[in-house]
Motif scaffolding. Structure first.
Motif, mmCIF file in Angstrom:
data_model
loop_
_atom_site.group_PDB
_atom_site.id
_atom_site.type_symbol
_atom_site.label_atom_id
_atom_site.label_comp_id
_atom_site.label_asym_id
_atom_site.label_seq_id
_atom_site.Cartn_x
_atom_site.Cartn_y
_atom_site.Cartn_z
ATOM 1 N N LYS A 144 26.001 0.594 75.901
ATOM 2 C CA LYS A 144 27.328 1.004 75.252
ATOM 3 C C LYS A 144 28.563 0.558 75.851
ATOM 4 C CE LYS A 144 25.817 4.978 72.592
ATOM 5 N NZ LYS A 144 26.236 6.536 72.513
ATOM 6 N N GLN B 290 28.789 -3.267 75.641
ATOM 7 C CA GLN B 290 29.582 -3.648 74.447
ATOM 8 C C GLN B 290 30.886 -3.684 74.534
ATOM 9 O OE1 GLN B 290 28.063 -1.480 70.998
ATOM 10 N NE2 GLN B 290 28.756 -3.012 69.876
ATOM 11 N N GLN C 89 21.162 -7.946 78.837
ATOM 12 C CA GLN C 89 22.145 -8.223 78.140
ATOM 13 C C GLN C 89 22.973 -9.515 78.528
ATOM 14 O OE1 GLN C 89 23.599 -6.337 75.000
ATOM 15 N NE2 GLN C 89 21.242 -5.877 75.258
ATOM 16 N N LYS D 152 23.750 -12.280 75.840
ATOM 17 C CA LYS D 152 25.071 -12.319 75.206
ATOM 18 C C LYS D 152 25.790 -13.687 75.905
ATOM 19 C CE LYS D 152 24.269 -8.921 72.239
ATOM 20 N NZ LYS D 152 24.736 -7.471 72.783
#
Length: 207
Positions: A118, A121, A143, A147
């Motif tokens: 979280k 993000q 991540q 990403k």
């Protein structure tokens, strides 16, 4: 406020003097040693002199982004509590704690890992400080690989036996400013000491 406000306490200065005397000559740069010395002060463990590893731009990146009030993301509350006092006296960066973002864990994940996802993000370019949870560090590295959004700095110093070596080895393969501790050692006091050192260096260079 004096730029040396946090270093003038006689006990801290005397501890640093003793550490300097016991360390003697070393191979770290001036700024690397200032960080290592505070870690040793927090742990009374001189092995960190050799276990701390700095990527080429890690310290400069940390100083610049702290000065610019970049958000700090910690894995656990203990790291947050270890830095909140100095943050409040210097640049007043926002602090987000991963485990506080996750009242419940996702399936097959820890609460800290769930909260870290979280946090990434919400704030992929923040300063990430992982002192306790290797699952959070693994999740962060995964991540970044997926990403391609890179944090300003990662301090990867989880402690323990399960997934600790794997998480640090994965971090070392990622092209992102980083400070890590090789092997199983680390912990929340180490993570807090590193950030506090960077805060002091940033404050001194700003005044």
């Amino acid at each position: 406020m004096s730029k040396n406000f946090s270093l003038n306490h006689p006990i801290v200065e005397e501890s640093f003097r003793i550490i300097d005397q016991e360390v003697g000559q070393h191979n770290l740069s001036l700024l690397e040693y200032q960080i290592a010395r505070r870690v040793i002060h927090s742990t009374a463990d001189f092995e960190f002199l050799d276990l701390l590893k700095f990527s080429p731009k890690a310290i400069d990146s940390g100083i610049n982004f702290l000065r610019n009030q970049t958000t700090i993301i910690t894995d656990v509350t203990m790291v947050k509590q270890g830095i909140i006092n100095l943050v409040s006296k210097t640049f007043k960066n926002s602090i987000i704690t991963a485990i506080e973002k996750a009242p419940h864990a996702l399936p097959q994940k820890t609460r800290t890992e769930t909260g870290l996802l979280k946090c990434y993000q919400q704030c992929p370019h923040g300063i990430y400080v992982i002192g306790n949870a290797p699952t959070a560090l693994l999740a962060l590295c995964q991540q970044i690989n997926e990403k391609k959004l890179k944090p300003s700095l990662i301090i990867g110093v989880p402690v323990g036996f399960v997934s600790v070596l794997e998480s640090k080895e994965m971090l070392a393969t990622i092209d992102v400013p980083q400070i890590l501790v090789e092997g199983r050692k680390g912990g929340s006091p180490v993570a807090a000491a590193i950030i506090n050192s960077l805060l002091i260096l940033a404050w001194e260079s700003n005044h």
